[in-house]
Design an enzyme around this catalytic site. Structure first.
Site, PDB file in Angstrom:
ATOM      1  CE  LYS A  47      -3.849  -1.768   2.726  1.00 31.59           C
ATOM      2  NZ  LYS A  47      -4.871  -1.420   3.723  1.00 31.59           N
ATOM      3  CG  ASN A  68      -7.466   0.364  -0.607  1.00 31.22           C
ATOM      4  OD1 ASN A  68      -7.677   1.338  -1.327  1.00 31.22           O
ATOM      5  ND2 ASN A  68      -8.423  -0.294  -0.006  1.00 31.22           N
ATOM      6  CG  ASP A 102      -7.970   0.690   3.422  1.00 34.86           C
ATOM      7  OD1 ASP A 102      -8.728  -0.249   3.107  1.00 34.86           O
ATOM      8  OD2 ASP A 102      -6.735   0.627   3.317  1.00 34.86           O
ATOM      9  N   GLY A 127      -3.166   3.190  18.763  1.00 35.17           N
ATOM     10  CA  GLY A 127      -2.274   2.818  17.670  1.00 35.17           C
ATOM     11  C   GLY A 127      -1.771   4.041  16.935  1.00 35.17           C
ATOM     12  N   GLY A 129       0.195   3.186  13.749  1.00 36.35           N
ATOM     13  CA  GLY A 129       0.756   2.590  12.533  1.00 36.35           C
ATOM     14  C   GLY A 129      -0.038   3.071  11.320  1.00 36.35           C
ATOM     15  CB  ALA A 131      -4.602   0.475  10.400  1.00 31.24           C
ATOM     16  CG  ASN A 151       1.355   3.755  19.112  1.00 34.10           C
ATOM     17  OD1 ASN A 151       0.766   2.687  18.933  1.00 34.10           O
ATOM     18  ND2 ASN A 151       2.553   3.987  18.603  1.00 34.10           N
ATOM     19  NE  ARG A 152       4.954  -1.398  20.950  1.00 37.25           N
ATOM     20  CZ  ARG A 152       5.199  -2.508  20.297  1.00 37.25           C
ATOM     21  NH1 ARG A 152       5.312  -3.654  20.954  1.00 37.25           N
ATOM     22  NH2 ARG A 152       5.321  -2.517  18.988  1.00 37.25           N
ATOM     23  CB  THR A 153       6.238   3.866  19.640  1.00 43.66           C
ATOM     24  OG1 THR A 153       6.480   2.464  19.668  1.00 43.66           O
ATOM     25  CG2 THR A 153       7.533   4.615  19.411  1.00 43.66           C
ATOM     26  CE1 TYR A 219      -9.898  -8.089   8.034  1.00 45.58           C
ATOM     27  CE2 TYR A 219     -10.579 -10.389   7.904  1.00 45.58           C
ATOM     28  CZ  TYR A 219      -9.787  -9.348   7.466  1.00 45.58           C
ATOM     29  OH  TYR A 219      -8.877  -9.564   6.468  1.00 45.58           O
TER      30      TYR A 219
END
Ligand code: ATR
Length: 275
Positions: A47, A68, A102, A127, A129, A131, A151-153, A219
């Site tokens: 993508k 996409n 998307d 998140g 990233g 997405a 987010n973790r980071t 999903y």
């Protein structure tokens, strides 16, 4: 779901899956063009790579920074680029046109599957990233809402926030967990793909009962640990199948120029993903 839709519309086309090494993506797109493919869908990591490889980019792909869907096009007698599906002859000068379906699919699924009205909503997005980025841009720009990024980071959330801030002065953005309730908690991390994964958020900082609705972009499995816990906490819940459905339906419409047979596609998707 694409093949079921093609059959429903009586089109003598086929939708096929190809395993392409990222180093060969350019050759694969060229090959598809040479073979007069109508179009392509691309998934991770293609993508992002395709942004540099297609001949033209739709605004949707530019804005979300990912392609996409590719549609192959040729010029009609007025010199306009049109989908190959509109040509009865075999044109020679063909271009690849990159789209992103998307982000619109997410907004549609949030509306259809959770009954969400995004204007004025408070959203906790987990998140940062690819997405999450697409979701953040779509929600922040198109609706006037308040978005909280976790987010973790942490540095990745900060950089998304910096990019978003100038884009809609009527939306608000905060880093970290919200102090009170939200209308939507949206999981765009990959946590939940494996059954042993921990929850993608710290429930001591944000108890799930504070979210009216929870959407998990995952999903498969149909019910992630997050959705299970959210249901138990009384939230309205949805997994990401609707997003998968609508991104495919939108791609189908770009290729065929006809309305997608949504219910046919939904049935085929359910059978293939969960049967
Ligand atoms: P995608 O394109 O599906 O968004 P990605 O760009 O790899 O995939 O992003 C994965 C997201 O899941 C990221 O937000 C990632 O957090 P980091 O930015 O800190 O890497 C998050 N993620 C993946 N594994 C995780 C884990 N074990 N704990 C917390 N977050 C995780």
């Amino acid at each position: 779901m694409q093949n079921a839709a093609l059959v429903a519309l009586g089109l003598n086309w086929r939708y096929l899956a190809f395993d392409v090494h990222p180093d060969e993506l350019r050759a694969a797109i060229q090959g598809a063009k040479a073979m007069r493919f109508i179009g392509l869908n691309l998934t991770v990591p293609h993508k992002l790579l395709a942004l540099e490889l297609v001949d033209a980019l739709d605004d949707s792909a530019k804005r979300w920074g990912a392609v996409n869907t590719v549609r192959f096009e040729a010029k009609n007698s007025q010199g306009e680029w049109r989908p190959l599906s509109e040509f009865t002859d075999s044109p020679t000068d063909i271009r690849s046109h990159g789209f992103n379906t998307d982000a619109d699919a997410l907004a549609l699924s949030l509306h259809e599957d959770l009954g969400l009205e995004l204007n004025g909503a408070k959203v906790l997005l987990l998140g940062a990233g690819g997405a999450a980025r697409a979701a953040a841009f779509k929600l922040f720009i198109d609706s006037n809402l308040e978005i909280f990024l976790v987010n973790r980071t942490h540095s990745k959330s900060i950089s998304i926030a910096h990019e978003l801030l100038p884009l809609n002065p009527r939306s608000r953005i905060t880093l970290g967990y919200p102090p009170g309730p939200v209308d939507l908690l949206l999981n765009a991390t990959s946590l939940g793909l494996q059954s042993a994964d921990p929850l993608p958020l710290d429930t001591t900082q944000f108890p799930l009962s504070r979210a009216a609705a929870v959407y998990d972009m995952i999903y498969r499995p149909a019910e992630t640990p997050l959705l299970k816990a959210a249901k138990a906490a009384g939230c309205r819940v949805s997994n990401g199948l609707g997003m998968l459905l609508y991104q495919g339906a939108k791609a189908f419409e770009l290729w065929t120029g006809q309305p997608a047979p949504i219910e046919t596609m939904r049935r085929a998707l359910h059978q293939n993903v969960y049967a």
